[in-house]
Scaffold this motif. Structure first.
Motif, short mmCIF file in Angstrom:
data_model
loop_
_atom_site.label_atom_id
_atom_site.label_comp_id
_atom_site.label_asym_id
_atom_site.label_seq_id
_atom_site.Cartn_x
_atom_site.Cartn_y
_atom_site.Cartn_z
N GLY A 45 3.54 -11.10 3.10
CA GLY A 45 2.54 -11.14 2.04
C GLY A 45 2.18 -12.55 1.64
O GLY A 45 2.79 -13.53 2.08
N SER B 285 2.31 -9.60 -3.90
CA SER B 285 1.63 -8.86 -2.84
C SER B 285 2.60 -7.99 -2.06
O SER B 285 2.27 -6.88 -1.64
CB SER B 285 0.90 -9.82 -1.90
N CYS B 286 3.81 -8.48 -1.88
CA CYS B 286 4.84 -7.69 -1.20
C CYS B 286 5.24 -6.49 -2.05
O CYS B 286 5.40 -5.37 -1.54
CB CYS B 286 6.05 -8.58 -0.90
N ARG C 122 2.68 -3.63 -2.02
CA ARG C 122 2.65 -2.82 -0.81
C ARG C 122 3.86 -1.89 -0.70
O ARG C 122 3.73 -0.76 -0.22
CB ARG C 122 2.58 -3.73 0.42
#
Length: 240
Positions: A196, A201-202, A205
């Motif tokens: 990411g 962002s990680c 997801r």
């Protein structure tokens, strides 16, 4: 202490395993001098002063061992810093830090982890404590500044359009998350080969954990280019 047991604490992870070549130095930029000390020592000290942060982890490169020893011995005497070697990417470095903390995360001794870029030396203890509080309350916390100088491109990638007001934020660190879901998400990302753009962002997801935005600090700049060092030194001088 609760019921004779120590209340869970937080871990502050300061990332210093990049090269930082754009600043124009031959050495890792986080060890460059800033107001008489290395850049990274300012971040470490802010975390060491923050209430609720019980564990301090510095993620480094093996080649910087002598510089790390100097920082811990000469610039942060009496401060317990756990040193972990980083990986090939920022995300892998964060994963290695989380694996280092795994036993304490799984036991509940550490309930929240804050991840911070060591090239942001002006982070305040107040911002660290706010990120920790929000992360504990909601699950995740991301400080940032609303961006008013960014344009968007249309679907062709050629024409400029106006982005929706209030939807763009310049992300800062530290970013904080509940520790167990954070570790789980990073292990899933590693298994799938996903990389990411940042911690949030990680988590977006691989976790259902909500991430709350909170107001960052104008002074919480990242040292990327030589002139950033000049600005950081001026800010520190003005606050002296």
């Amino acid at each position: 202490m609760v019921g004779g047991r120590r209340s869970p604490g937080a871990a502050g992870v300061v990332l210093a395993s990049g090269a930082g070549t754009r600043v124009g130095a031959a050495t890792n930029k986080v060890y460059l001098p800033l107001a008489g000390r290395s850049i990274v020592s300012w971040s470490l000290e802010a975390f060491a002063r923050a209430e609720g942060v019980d564990v301090l982890v510095l993620v480094t490169r093996p080649v910087d061992a002598d510089l790390v020893e100097r920082v811990c011995r000469d610039e942060l005497p009496g401060t317990a810093v756990e040193v972990v070697h980083g990986g090939r990417t920022r995300q892998e470095s964060e994963l290695f830090a989380l694996r280092h903390l795994r036993t304490r995360i799984e036991s509940g001794a550490i309930d929240t982890v804050l991840l911070h870029d060591g090239a942001r030396p002006l982070v305040s203890t107040g911002l660290i404590e706010t990120v920790l509080r929000v992360a504990r309350e909601y699950g995740g916390a991301l400080p940032g500044l609303q961006a008013d100088d960014i344009v968007a491109l249309d679907e062709t990638g050629e024409a400029v359009t106006a982005p929706e007001s209030g939807t763009l934020v310049r992300a800062q660190t530290p970013q904080g998350f509940r520790a167990a879901p954070l570790l789980e998400a990073y292990e899933k990302a590693e298994a799938e080969g996903f990389v990411g753009t940042d911690t949030a962002s990680c988590m977006e997801r691989f976790s259902d954990l909500p991430v709350r935005w909170l107001e960052g600090e104008e002074s919480n700049i990242k040292v990327t280019y030589p002139h950033d060092l000049v600005i950081a030194a001026q800010v520190l001088a003005e606050g002296a």
